[in-house]
Design an enzyme around this catalytic site. Structure first.
Site, short mmCIF file in Angstrom:
data_model
loop_
_atom_site.label_atom_id
_atom_site.label_comp_id
_atom_site.label_asym_id
_atom_site.label_seq_id
_atom_site.Cartn_x
_atom_site.Cartn_y
_atom_site.Cartn_z
N ASN A 157 0.80 -1.23 0.00
CA ASN A 157 0.00 0.00 0.00
C ASN A 157 0.83 1.29 0.00
O ASN A 157 0.38 2.31 -0.49
CB ASN A 157 -1.03 -0.01 1.13
CG ASN A 157 -0.41 0.10 2.49
OD1 ASN A 157 0.73 -0.31 2.70
ND2 ASN A 157 -1.14 0.65 3.43
N GLU A 255 4.22 -4.25 12.32
CA GLU A 255 3.24 -3.15 12.22
C GLU A 255 2.10 -3.67 11.36
O GLU A 255 2.32 -4.07 10.21
CB GLU A 255 3.87 -1.89 11.64
CG GLU A 255 4.90 -1.24 12.54
CD GLU A 255 4.40 -0.91 13.94
OE1 GLU A 255 3.18 -0.70 14.13
OE2 GLU A 255 5.23 -0.88 14.87
N CYS A 289 -3.18 1.87 6.45
CA CYS A 289 -3.39 1.29 7.78
C CYS A 289 -3.99 2.33 8.70
O CYS A 289 -4.64 2.01 9.69
CB CYS A 289 -2.08 0.77 8.34
SG CYS A 289 -0.81 2.03 8.40
N GLU A 469 8.22 2.63 14.83
CA GLU A 469 9.10 2.86 13.69
C GLU A 469 9.26 4.36 13.51
O GLU A 469 8.54 5.16 14.07
CB GLU A 469 8.45 2.33 12.40
CG GLU A 469 8.19 0.86 12.43
CD GLU A 469 7.85 0.34 11.03
OE1 GLU A 469 8.76 -0.17 10.37
OE2 GLU A 469 6.69 0.46 10.61
#
Ligand SMILES: NC(=O)c1ccc[n+]([C@@H]2O[C@H](COP(=O)([O-])OP(=O)(O)OC[C@H]3O[C@@H](n4cnc5c(N)ncnc54)[C@H](O)[C@@H]3O)[C@@H](O)[C@H]2O)c1
Ligand SMILES: O=CCCC(=O)C(=O)O
Length: 488
Positions: A157, A255, A289, A469
Protein backbone atom coordinates in the site's frame (compact mmCIF):
# COMPACT_ATOMS: atom_id res chain seq x y z
CA UNK A 1 14.39 12.51 -16.92
CA UNK A 2 14.06 8.70 -17.12
CA UNK A 3 10.64 7.61 -18.31
CA UNK A 4 8.88 4.50 -17.09
CA UNK A 5 8.82 1.60 -19.56
CA UNK A 6 6.02 -0.93 -19.25
CA UNK A 7 6.32 -4.68 -19.75
CA UNK A 8 10.00 -4.92 -18.85
CA UNK A 9 11.27 -8.00 -17.09
CA UNK A 10 12.82 -7.38 -13.68
CA UNK A 11 15.33 -9.42 -11.68
CA UNK A 12 16.37 -9.83 -8.09
CA UNK A 13 19.20 -7.62 -6.84
CA UNK A 14 21.71 -9.76 -5.00
CA UNK A 15 25.29 -8.89 -4.07
CA UNK A 16 25.29 -5.85 -6.33
CA UNK A 17 24.05 -7.73 -9.42
CA UNK A 18 20.70 -8.04 -11.15
CA UNK A 19 20.09 -11.78 -11.28
CA UNK A 20 17.23 -13.93 -12.55
CA UNK A 21 15.48 -16.17 -10.03
CA UNK A 22 16.98 -19.66 -9.89
CA UNK A 23 13.46 -20.97 -10.51
CA UNK A 24 13.62 -19.29 -13.93
CA UNK A 25 10.09 -18.04 -13.27
CA UNK A 26 8.52 -14.62 -13.50
CA UNK A 27 4.94 -13.44 -13.19
CA UNK A 28 3.18 -10.37 -14.54
CA UNK A 29 2.59 -7.43 -12.25
CA UNK A 30 -0.69 -6.13 -13.57
CA UNK A 31 -2.29 -2.72 -13.52
CA UNK A 32 -5.29 -2.71 -11.15
CA UNK A 33 -6.85 0.09 -13.23
CA UNK A 34 -6.94 -2.31 -16.18
CA UNK A 35 -6.21 -5.97 -15.57
CA UNK A 36 -5.22 -6.42 -19.20
CA UNK A 37 -2.17 -4.17 -18.86
CA UNK A 38 1.08 -5.73 -17.70
CA UNK A 39 3.25 -3.24 -15.83
CA UNK A 40 6.27 -5.54 -15.77
CA UNK A 41 7.33 -9.14 -15.21
CA UNK A 42 8.77 -9.86 -11.77
CA UNK A 43 10.70 -12.86 -10.45
CA UNK A 44 8.92 -15.65 -8.60
CA UNK A 45 11.98 -16.63 -6.60
CA UNK A 46 12.69 -19.73 -4.60
CA UNK A 47 14.37 -20.26 -1.25
CA UNK A 48 17.75 -20.70 -2.98
CA UNK A 49 17.58 -17.07 -4.16
CA UNK A 50 16.78 -15.92 -0.66
CA UNK A 51 19.67 -17.93 0.75
CA UNK A 52 22.04 -16.28 -1.73
CA UNK A 53 20.80 -12.83 -0.74
CA UNK A 54 21.20 -13.52 2.97
CA UNK A 55 24.71 -14.91 2.38
CA UNK A 56 25.62 -11.75 0.42
CA UNK A 57 24.20 -9.52 3.15
CA UNK A 58 26.06 -11.48 5.82
CA UNK A 59 29.36 -11.21 3.94
CA UNK A 60 28.91 -7.44 3.44
CA UNK A 61 27.97 -6.79 7.07
CA UNK A 62 31.49 -6.69 8.50
CA UNK A 63 32.77 -3.86 6.30
CA UNK A 64 29.49 -1.95 6.36
CA UNK A 65 29.27 -1.79 10.15
CA UNK A 66 32.89 -0.58 10.31
CA UNK A 67 32.14 2.52 8.24
CA UNK A 68 31.40 5.66 10.19
CA UNK A 69 27.80 6.79 10.43
CA UNK A 70 28.72 9.77 8.25
CA UNK A 71 30.09 7.47 5.54
CA UNK A 72 26.96 5.32 5.57
CA UNK A 73 24.91 8.52 5.58
CA UNK A 74 26.59 9.66 2.38
CA UNK A 75 25.19 6.64 0.55
CA UNK A 76 21.71 7.51 1.79
CA UNK A 77 22.13 11.16 0.72
CA UNK A 78 23.19 9.95 -2.73
CA UNK A 79 20.23 7.55 -2.94
CA UNK A 80 17.90 10.42 -1.95
CA UNK A 81 19.29 12.58 -4.75
CA UNK A 82 18.83 9.83 -7.33
CA UNK A 83 15.30 9.08 -6.13
CA UNK A 84 14.45 12.77 -6.29
CA UNK A 85 15.75 12.98 -9.86
CA UNK A 86 13.81 9.84 -10.84
CA UNK A 87 10.69 10.69 -8.82
CA UNK A 88 8.36 10.91 -11.83
CA UNK A 89 9.40 7.50 -13.11
CA UNK A 90 9.12 5.85 -9.69
CA UNK A 91 5.75 7.48 -9.00
CA UNK A 92 4.44 6.30 -12.37
CA UNK A 93 5.56 2.74 -11.60
CA UNK A 94 3.70 2.96 -8.29
CA UNK A 95 0.47 4.31 -9.80
CA UNK A 96 0.49 1.71 -12.56
CA UNK A 97 1.24 -1.12 -10.14
CA UNK A 98 -1.07 -0.41 -7.23
CA UNK A 99 -3.51 2.20 -8.45
CA UNK A 100 -3.11 5.23 -6.19
CA UNK A 101 -3.38 8.51 -8.05
CA UNK A 102 -0.23 9.99 -9.55
CA UNK A 103 -0.21 13.06 -7.23
CA UNK A 104 -0.41 10.72 -4.22
CA UNK A 105 2.33 8.53 -5.67
CA UNK A 106 4.53 11.57 -6.28
CA UNK A 107 3.92 12.76 -2.73
CA UNK A 108 4.88 9.35 -1.40
CA UNK A 109 8.03 9.22 -3.53
CA UNK A 110 9.14 12.61 -2.23
CA UNK A 111 8.42 11.36 1.26
CA UNK A 112 10.87 8.53 0.48
CA UNK A 113 13.45 11.16 -0.46
CA UNK A 114 12.88 13.02 2.81
CA UNK A 115 13.12 9.79 4.86
CA UNK A 116 16.46 8.96 3.24
CA UNK A 117 17.79 12.44 4.02
CA UNK A 118 16.53 12.28 7.60
CA UNK A 119 18.28 8.96 8.28
CA UNK A 120 21.41 10.06 6.42
CA UNK A 121 21.66 12.77 9.08
CA UNK A 122 21.09 10.22 11.85
CA UNK A 123 24.54 8.83 11.03
CA UNK A 124 26.00 11.87 12.82
CA UNK A 125 23.86 11.70 15.96
CA UNK A 126 24.67 10.24 19.35
CA UNK A 127 24.31 6.54 19.96
CA UNK A 128 24.83 6.28 23.70
CA UNK A 129 25.03 7.84 27.12
CA UNK A 130 27.68 8.14 29.77
CA UNK A 131 26.34 6.70 33.02
CA UNK A 132 28.12 7.42 36.31
CA UNK A 133 29.75 4.30 37.67
CA UNK A 134 29.91 3.51 41.38
CA UNK A 135 33.61 2.97 40.77
CA UNK A 136 35.32 6.39 40.70
CA UNK A 137 38.16 4.96 38.59
CA UNK A 138 35.91 3.70 35.82
CA UNK A 139 34.11 5.06 32.79
CA UNK A 140 30.75 3.52 32.02
CA UNK A 141 28.77 4.24 28.89
CA UNK A 142 26.36 2.70 26.43
CA UNK A 143 26.93 2.23 22.76
CA UNK A 144 24.78 0.60 20.09
CA UNK A 145 25.59 -2.17 17.67
CA UNK A 146 23.70 -3.34 14.59
CA UNK A 147 21.70 -6.58 14.54
CA UNK A 148 23.57 -7.89 11.47
CA UNK A 149 21.37 -8.90 8.55
CA UNK A 150 17.88 -7.39 8.72
CA UNK A 151 14.96 -8.83 6.76
CA UNK A 152 12.41 -6.27 5.55
CA UNK A 153 8.96 -7.60 4.62
CA UNK A 154 6.78 -4.87 3.13
CA UNK A 155 3.14 -4.49 1.98
CA UNK A 156 1.90 -3.03 -1.29
CA UNK A 157 0.00 0.00 0.00
CA UNK A 158 2.99 2.35 0.46
CA UNK A 159 5.47 0.67 -1.88
CA UNK A 160 8.10 3.42 -1.63
CA UNK A 161 7.64 4.93 1.83
CA UNK A 162 7.42 1.71 3.84
CA UNK A 163 10.42 -0.14 2.34
CA UNK A 164 12.43 3.07 2.72
CA UNK A 165 11.31 3.85 6.27
CA UNK A 166 12.54 0.38 7.25
CA UNK A 167 15.63 0.11 5.02
CA UNK A 168 17.09 3.58 5.67
CA UNK A 169 17.35 3.25 9.47
CA UNK A 170 18.49 -0.38 9.16
CA UNK A 171 21.37 0.76 6.95
CA UNK A 172 22.36 3.89 8.82
CA UNK A 173 22.73 1.97 12.09
CA UNK A 174 25.08 -0.49 10.37
CA UNK A 175 22.87 -3.41 9.34
CA UNK A 176 22.76 -4.97 5.90
CA UNK A 177 19.35 -5.67 4.38
CA UNK A 178 17.37 -8.22 2.41
CA UNK A 179 14.13 -6.66 1.19
CA UNK A 180 11.14 -8.78 0.24
CA UNK A 181 8.52 -6.44 -1.21
CA UNK A 182 4.88 -7.31 -1.81
CA UNK A 183 4.73 -9.11 -5.14
CA UNK A 184 2.03 -6.67 -6.34
CA UNK A 185 4.57 -3.81 -6.17
CA UNK A 186 7.83 -5.56 -7.01
CA UNK A 187 8.46 -3.30 -10.03
CA UNK A 188 8.37 -0.24 -7.77
CA UNK A 189 10.73 -2.02 -5.37
CA UNK A 190 13.14 -2.70 -8.24
CA UNK A 191 13.06 1.03 -9.06
CA UNK A 192 14.06 1.87 -5.47
CA UNK A 193 16.89 -0.64 -5.76
CA UNK A 194 18.07 0.98 -9.01
CA UNK A 195 18.34 4.27 -7.12
CA UNK A 196 20.55 2.69 -4.45
CA UNK A 197 22.63 1.01 -7.14
CA UNK A 198 23.11 4.34 -8.91
CA UNK A 199 24.08 5.84 -5.56
CA UNK A 200 26.92 3.31 -5.39
CA UNK A 201 25.76 1.24 -2.41
CA UNK A 202 28.42 -1.47 -1.85
CA UNK A 203 27.62 -4.99 -3.10
CA UNK A 204 25.63 -7.10 -0.66
CA UNK A 205 24.63 -4.23 1.64
CA UNK A 206 21.12 -4.04 0.19
CA UNK A 207 19.48 -6.97 -1.62
CA UNK A 208 16.07 -7.49 -3.20
CA UNK A 209 14.34 -10.85 -3.51
CA UNK A 210 10.87 -10.95 -5.08
CA UNK A 211 8.46 -13.81 -4.69
CA UNK A 212 5.51 -15.23 -2.82
CA UNK A 213 5.15 -14.28 0.83
CA UNK A 214 4.61 -17.90 1.83
CA UNK A 215 7.94 -18.82 0.22
CA UNK A 216 10.34 -15.86 0.43
CA UNK A 217 8.78 -13.98 3.36
CA UNK A 218 8.52 -17.16 5.37
CA UNK A 219 12.10 -18.24 4.58
CA UNK A 220 13.37 -14.79 5.55
CA UNK A 221 11.58 -14.95 8.91
CA UNK A 222 12.97 -18.42 9.55
CA UNK A 223 16.51 -17.83 8.28
CA UNK A 224 19.11 -18.44 11.02
CA UNK A 225 21.43 -15.71 9.68
CA UNK A 226 18.82 -12.95 9.82
CA UNK A 227 19.19 -11.09 13.14
CA UNK A 228 16.08 -8.94 12.87
CA UNK A 229 12.82 -8.97 10.93
CA UNK A 230 10.78 -5.85 10.38
CA UNK A 231 7.33 -6.57 8.99
CA UNK A 232 4.41 -4.42 7.90
CA UNK A 233 1.26 -6.08 6.68
CA UNK A 234 -1.80 -7.95 7.86
CA UNK A 235 -2.28 -9.33 11.37
CA UNK A 236 -2.67 -12.85 10.11
CA UNK A 237 0.76 -12.88 8.41
CA UNK A 238 2.38 -10.72 11.09
CA UNK A 239 1.58 -13.23 13.81
CA UNK A 240 3.28 -15.97 11.77
CA UNK A 241 6.35 -13.84 11.09
CA UNK A 242 6.63 -12.93 14.78
CA UNK A 243 6.29 -16.55 15.86
CA UNK A 244 8.99 -17.67 13.40
CA UNK A 245 11.41 -14.98 14.59
CA UNK A 246 10.67 -15.66 18.26
CA UNK A 247 11.23 -19.39 17.80
CA UNK A 248 14.85 -18.78 16.82
CA UNK A 249 15.53 -15.85 19.14
CA UNK A 250 15.63 -13.15 16.44
CA UNK A 251 14.42 -9.63 17.08
CA UNK A 252 11.16 -8.74 15.35
CA UNK A 253 8.94 -5.77 14.79
CA UNK A 254 5.37 -6.04 13.46
CA UNK A 255 3.24 -3.15 12.22
CA UNK A 256 -0.19 -4.39 11.24
CA UNK A 257 -3.79 -3.43 10.76
CA UNK A 258 -6.03 -0.65 12.00
CA UNK A 259 -9.71 0.14 12.54
CA UNK A 260 -9.36 3.84 12.89
CA UNK A 261 -12.11 6.08 14.28
CA UNK A 262 -12.79 9.76 13.77
CA UNK A 263 -14.99 11.46 16.36
CA UNK A 264 -17.09 14.44 15.31
CA UNK A 265 -18.06 16.41 18.41
CA UNK A 266 -21.14 18.64 18.39
CA UNK A 267 -18.94 21.77 18.38
CA UNK A 268 -16.76 20.64 15.46
CA UNK A 269 -16.27 22.68 12.33
CA UNK A 270 -18.37 20.31 10.23
CA UNK A 271 -16.99 21.35 6.86
CA UNK A 272 -13.45 20.59 7.97
CA UNK A 273 -14.59 17.37 9.62
CA UNK A 274 -16.27 16.20 6.41
CA UNK A 275 -13.14 17.01 4.42
CA UNK A 276 -11.00 15.04 6.89
CA UNK A 277 -13.37 12.08 6.87
CA UNK A 278 -13.29 11.88 3.10
CA UNK A 279 -9.57 12.40 2.80
CA UNK A 280 -8.72 10.07 5.72
CA UNK A 281 -11.18 7.38 4.71
CA UNK A 282 -11.11 7.35 0.94
CA UNK A 283 -7.76 8.60 -0.38
CA UNK A 284 -5.67 5.72 -1.68
CA UNK A 285 -9.05 3.94 -1.94
CA UNK A 286 -9.06 3.47 1.84
CA UNK A 287 -5.97 1.29 1.66
CA UNK A 288 -3.96 2.92 4.43
CA UNK A 289 -3.39 1.29 7.78
CA UNK A 290 -4.34 4.72 9.17
CA UNK A 291 -7.49 5.08 7.03
CA UNK A 292 -10.64 6.33 8.74
CA UNK A 293 -13.18 3.57 9.07
CA UNK A 294 -15.57 4.35 11.95
CA UNK A 295 -17.12 7.81 11.89
CA UNK A 296 -18.53 8.52 15.35
CA UNK A 297 -20.78 11.56 15.41
CA UNK A 298 -22.52 13.36 18.25
CA UNK A 299 -26.23 12.97 17.61
CA UNK A 300 -26.92 16.72 17.73
CA UNK A 301 -24.99 17.22 14.47
CA UNK A 302 -25.51 13.77 12.95
CA UNK A 303 -27.99 14.73 10.23
CA UNK A 304 -26.16 17.87 9.12
CA UNK A 305 -22.83 16.03 9.02
CA UNK A 306 -24.35 13.12 7.11
CA UNK A 307 -25.91 15.35 4.45
CA UNK A 308 -22.68 17.28 3.93
CA UNK A 309 -20.69 14.04 3.72
CA UNK A 310 -23.03 12.41 1.23
CA UNK A 311 -23.14 15.46 -0.99
CA UNK A 312 -19.32 15.57 -1.21
CA UNK A 313 -19.03 11.84 -1.78
CA UNK A 314 -21.19 12.20 -4.89
CA UNK A 315 -18.49 14.45 -6.32
CA UNK A 316 -15.71 11.87 -6.07
CA UNK A 317 -14.34 10.90 -9.45
CA UNK A 318 -13.19 7.33 -9.82
CA UNK A 319 -10.67 6.55 -12.50
CA UNK A 320 -7.23 5.43 -13.53
CA UNK A 321 -4.71 7.06 -11.19
CA UNK A 322 -2.70 8.15 -14.25
CA UNK A 323 -5.60 10.33 -15.49
CA UNK A 324 -5.50 13.89 -14.21
CA UNK A 325 -9.19 14.07 -13.23
CA UNK A 326 -9.19 10.94 -11.06
CA UNK A 327 -9.59 11.44 -7.32
CA UNK A 328 -9.84 7.78 -6.34
CA UNK A 329 -8.22 4.85 -8.10
CA UNK A 330 -9.05 1.14 -7.99
CA UNK A 331 -8.36 -1.35 -5.21
CA UNK A 332 -4.78 -2.59 -5.55
CA UNK A 333 -5.67 -6.13 -6.58
CA UNK A 334 -8.60 -8.40 -7.27
CA UNK A 335 -8.39 -10.10 -3.88
CA UNK A 336 -8.66 -6.73 -2.16
CA UNK A 337 -11.67 -5.77 -4.32
CA UNK A 338 -13.41 -9.03 -3.40
CA UNK A 339 -12.64 -8.49 0.28
CA UNK A 340 -14.18 -5.01 0.15
CA UNK A 341 -17.27 -6.26 -1.72
CA UNK A 342 -17.69 -9.08 0.77
CA UNK A 343 -17.60 -6.63 3.70
CA UNK A 344 -20.18 -4.46 1.97
CA UNK A 345 -22.40 -7.52 1.65
CA UNK A 346 -21.78 -8.47 5.29
CA UNK A 347 -22.67 -4.94 6.37
CA UNK A 348 -26.06 -5.27 4.68
CA UNK A 349 -26.59 -8.83 5.94
CA UNK A 350 -25.87 -7.75 9.52
CA UNK A 351 -28.43 -4.93 9.32
CA UNK A 352 -26.47 -1.77 8.52
CA UNK A 353 -28.10 0.65 6.08
CA UNK A 354 -26.29 1.43 2.84
CA UNK A 355 -26.40 5.20 2.15
CA UNK A 356 -23.99 5.49 -0.77
CA UNK A 357 -21.98 3.31 -3.12
CA UNK A 358 -21.86 -0.36 -2.28
CA UNK A 359 -20.95 -1.80 -5.64
CA UNK A 360 -18.61 -1.63 -8.58
CA UNK A 361 -19.08 1.46 -10.77
CA UNK A 362 -21.40 1.21 -13.78
CA UNK A 363 -19.02 3.06 -16.13
CA UNK A 364 -18.00 0.49 -18.81
CA UNK A 365 -14.67 2.33 -19.10
CA UNK A 366 -13.78 1.07 -15.63
CA UNK A 367 -14.96 -2.52 -16.10
CA UNK A 368 -11.46 -4.00 -16.46
CA UNK A 369 -10.22 -2.35 -13.25
CA UNK A 370 -10.69 -3.34 -9.60
CA UNK A 371 -12.89 -0.36 -8.82
CA UNK A 372 -15.48 -0.05 -6.10
CA UNK A 373 -17.65 2.95 -5.35
CA UNK A 374 -16.96 5.01 -2.22
CA UNK A 375 -19.38 3.49 0.25
CA UNK A 376 -21.16 4.83 3.34
CA UNK A 377 -23.21 2.86 5.87
CA UNK A 378 -25.36 4.09 8.74
CA UNK A 379 -27.06 2.18 11.51
CA UNK A 380 -23.73 0.53 12.23
CA UNK A 381 -23.39 -1.09 15.64
CA UNK A 382 -20.19 -2.05 17.41
CA UNK A 383 -20.82 -5.80 17.16
CA UNK A 384 -21.05 -5.74 13.35
CA UNK A 385 -18.15 -6.98 11.22
CA UNK A 386 -17.84 -3.64 9.43
CA UNK A 387 -17.34 -1.94 12.81
CA UNK A 388 -14.79 -4.45 14.09
CA UNK A 389 -12.67 -5.79 11.25
CA UNK A 390 -10.21 -4.00 9.02
CA UNK A 391 -11.75 -3.63 5.54
CA UNK A 392 -8.89 -1.81 3.83
CA UNK A 393 -11.18 -0.21 1.30
CA UNK A 394 -13.31 2.92 0.74
CA UNK A 395 -16.03 2.10 3.26
CA UNK A 396 -17.19 4.46 6.02
CA UNK A 397 -19.41 3.37 8.93
CA UNK A 398 -21.45 6.18 10.52
CA UNK A 399 -22.16 5.68 14.23
CA UNK A 400 -24.18 8.27 16.21
CA UNK A 401 -23.48 8.76 19.95
CA UNK A 402 -24.93 10.88 22.75
CA UNK A 403 -21.77 12.11 24.46
CA UNK A 404 -18.03 12.40 24.15
CA UNK A 405 -17.62 9.65 26.74
CA UNK A 406 -19.70 7.30 24.66
CA UNK A 407 -17.78 8.36 21.53
CA UNK A 408 -14.45 7.35 23.06
CA UNK A 409 -15.96 4.09 24.30
CA UNK A 410 -17.20 3.25 20.78
CA UNK A 411 -13.86 4.37 19.28
CA UNK A 412 -11.97 2.05 21.64
CA UNK A 413 -14.29 -0.90 21.04
CA UNK A 414 -11.94 -2.69 18.65
CA UNK A 415 -8.96 -5.02 18.86
CA UNK A 416 -6.87 -2.46 16.97
CA UNK A 417 -5.22 0.74 18.20
CA UNK A 418 -3.31 2.43 15.42
CA UNK A 419 -4.67 5.90 14.72
CA UNK A 420 -7.64 7.99 15.90
CA UNK A 421 -8.81 11.54 15.48
CA UNK A 422 -11.32 13.99 16.91
CA UNK A 423 -12.85 17.18 15.57
CA UNK A 424 -13.75 19.55 18.38
CA UNK A 425 -13.00 23.07 19.58
CA UNK A 426 -13.20 22.16 23.24
CA UNK A 427 -9.82 21.84 24.95
CA UNK A 428 -11.27 19.61 27.67
CA UNK A 429 -12.60 17.20 25.02
CA UNK A 430 -9.20 17.20 23.32
CA UNK A 431 -7.45 16.35 26.57
CA UNK A 432 -9.92 13.55 27.40
CA UNK A 433 -9.40 12.12 23.94
CA UNK A 434 -5.59 12.25 24.24
CA UNK A 435 -5.80 10.55 27.65
CA UNK A 436 -8.44 7.91 27.00
CA UNK A 437 -8.02 6.92 23.37
CA UNK A 438 -6.10 3.66 22.99
CA UNK A 439 -4.14 4.41 19.83
CA UNK A 440 -0.49 4.93 18.98
CA UNK A 441 -1.33 8.04 16.95
CA UNK A 442 -3.98 10.49 18.19
CA UNK A 443 -4.77 13.49 16.04
CA UNK A 444 -6.83 16.55 16.94
CA UNK A 445 -8.64 18.45 14.19
CA UNK A 446 -6.77 16.41 11.60
CA UNK A 447 -7.61 13.26 9.63
CA UNK A 448 -6.60 9.83 10.96
CA UNK A 449 -4.13 9.27 8.10
CA UNK A 450 -0.88 11.18 7.81
CA UNK A 451 2.37 10.09 9.34
CA UNK A 452 5.38 12.35 9.84
CA UNK A 453 8.72 10.68 9.21
CA UNK A 454 10.49 12.34 12.15
CA UNK A 455 7.97 11.13 14.76
CA UNK A 456 7.51 7.63 16.22
CA UNK A 457 4.81 5.58 14.47
CA UNK A 458 3.16 2.39 15.63
CA UNK A 459 0.07 1.02 17.25
CA UNK A 460 -1.40 -0.31 20.45
CA UNK A 461 -3.30 -3.55 21.00
CA UNK A 462 -3.30 -5.82 17.93
CA UNK A 463 -1.99 -3.14 15.57
CA UNK A 464 1.64 -3.64 16.47
CA UNK A 465 4.20 -5.65 18.37
CA UNK A 466 4.36 -2.53 20.56
CA UNK A 467 7.54 -1.24 19.00
CA UNK A 468 7.72 2.04 17.11
CA UNK A 469 9.10 2.86 13.69
CA UNK A 470 10.39 6.10 12.15
CA UNK A 471 12.00 9.14 13.72
CA UNK A 472 14.58 8.45 16.38
CA UNK A 473 12.45 5.58 17.69
CA UNK A 474 13.85 3.43 14.88
CA UNK A 475 17.18 3.08 16.65
CA UNK A 476 15.48 0.95 19.32
CA UNK A 477 14.67 -1.80 16.86
CA UNK A 478 17.63 -1.67 14.51
CA UNK A 479 20.34 -1.75 17.16
CA UNK A 480 21.19 -3.55 20.39
CA UNK A 481 22.51 -1.62 23.38
CA UNK A 482 25.91 -2.57 24.72
CA UNK A 483 26.88 -1.31 28.18
CA UNK A 484 30.59 -0.66 28.41
CA UNK A 485 32.61 -0.51 31.63
CA UNK A 486 36.22 0.67 31.25
CA UNK A 487 38.85 0.71 33.94
CA UNK A 488 42.45 1.53 33.36
N1 LIG B 1 0.69 -0.57 10.69
C1 LIG B 1 1.30 -0.18 9.58
O1 LIG B 1 2.24 0.60 9.60
C2 LIG B 1 0.81 -0.67 8.25
C3 LIG B 1 1.21 -0.01 7.10
C4 LIG B 1 0.76 -0.48 5.86
C5 LIG B 1 -0.05 -1.60 5.78
N2 LIG B 1 -0.42 -2.23 6.91
C6 LIG B 1 -1.31 -3.40 6.84
O2 LIG B 1 -0.95 -4.22 5.74
C7 LIG B 1 -2.10 -4.93 5.27
C8 LIG B 1 -2.18 -4.82 3.77
O3 LIG B 1 -0.99 -5.20 3.16
P1 LIG B 1 -0.77 -6.64 2.48
O4 LIG B 1 -2.04 -7.15 1.91
O5 LIG B 1 0.42 -6.52 1.60
O6 LIG B 1 -0.43 -7.54 3.76
P2 LIG B 1 0.06 -9.07 3.80
O7 LIG B 1 0.19 -9.42 5.24
O8 LIG B 1 -0.73 -9.94 2.93
O9 LIG B 1 1.52 -8.99 3.12
C9 LIG B 1 2.55 -8.21 3.69
C10 LIG B 1 3.88 -8.80 3.25
O10 LIG B 1 4.01 -10.09 3.85
C11 LIG B 1 4.34 -11.05 2.86
N3 LIG B 1 3.84 -12.36 3.28
C12 LIG B 1 2.68 -12.98 2.94
N4 LIG B 1 2.62 -14.20 3.51
C13 LIG B 1 3.75 -14.36 4.23
C14 LIG B 1 4.26 -15.39 5.07
N5 LIG B 1 3.59 -16.53 5.26
N6 LIG B 1 5.44 -15.21 5.68
C15 LIG B 1 6.13 -14.05 5.52
N7 LIG B 1 5.71 -13.04 4.72
C16 LIG B 1 4.53 -13.19 4.09
C17 LIG B 1 3.68 -10.50 1.61
O11 LIG B 1 4.25 -11.08 0.45
C18 LIG B 1 4.00 -9.02 1.75
O12 LIG B 1 5.31 -8.76 1.34
C19 LIG B 1 -3.26 -4.30 6.00
O13 LIG B 1 -3.66 -5.12 7.07
C20 LIG B 1 -2.69 -2.99 6.54
O14 LIG B 1 -3.34 -2.47 7.66
C21 LIG B 1 -0.02 -1.80 8.14
O1 LIG C 1 -0.46 2.32 5.71
C1 LIG C 1 0.17 2.71 6.67
C2 LIG C 1 1.01 3.94 6.66
C3 LIG C 1 0.14 5.14 6.77
C4 LIG C 1 0.83 6.37 6.39
O2 LIG C 1 2.00 6.39 6.06
C5 LIG C 1 0.07 7.62 6.43
O3 LIG C 1 -1.07 7.64 6.89
O4 LIG C 1 0.62 8.66 5.99
Amino acid sequence: MTTFQVEQTYSNYINGEWVKATTGETEPSINPANRKQVVGYVPTSGVEDLNQAVAAAKAAAKDWRRLTGAERGNYLFQAANVLERRADEVAEAMTREMGKTLPEAKGETMRGVAILRYYAGEGMRKTGDVIPSTDSEALMFTTRVPLGVVGVIAPWNFPVAIPIWKTAPALIYGNTVVLKPAQETAVTAAKIMECFEEAGIPAGVLNLVCGRGSVIGNALAEHPDVGGITFTGSNEVGKRVGAAALARGAKYQLEMGGKNPIIIAADADLDLAVEATISGGLKSTGQKCTATSKVIIERKVYDVFKEKLLSQIQEIRLGDGMASGSWMGPCANEGQLNTVLSYIQKGQDEGAVLLAGGKRPDDPGLAEGFYVQPTVFEGVESHMSIAREEIFGPVLALMPVDSLEEAIEVANDTDYGLSASIYTQNVGAMLSFIRDMDAGLVRINAETAGVELQAPFGGMKMSSSHSREQGQAAIEFFTAIKTVFVKS
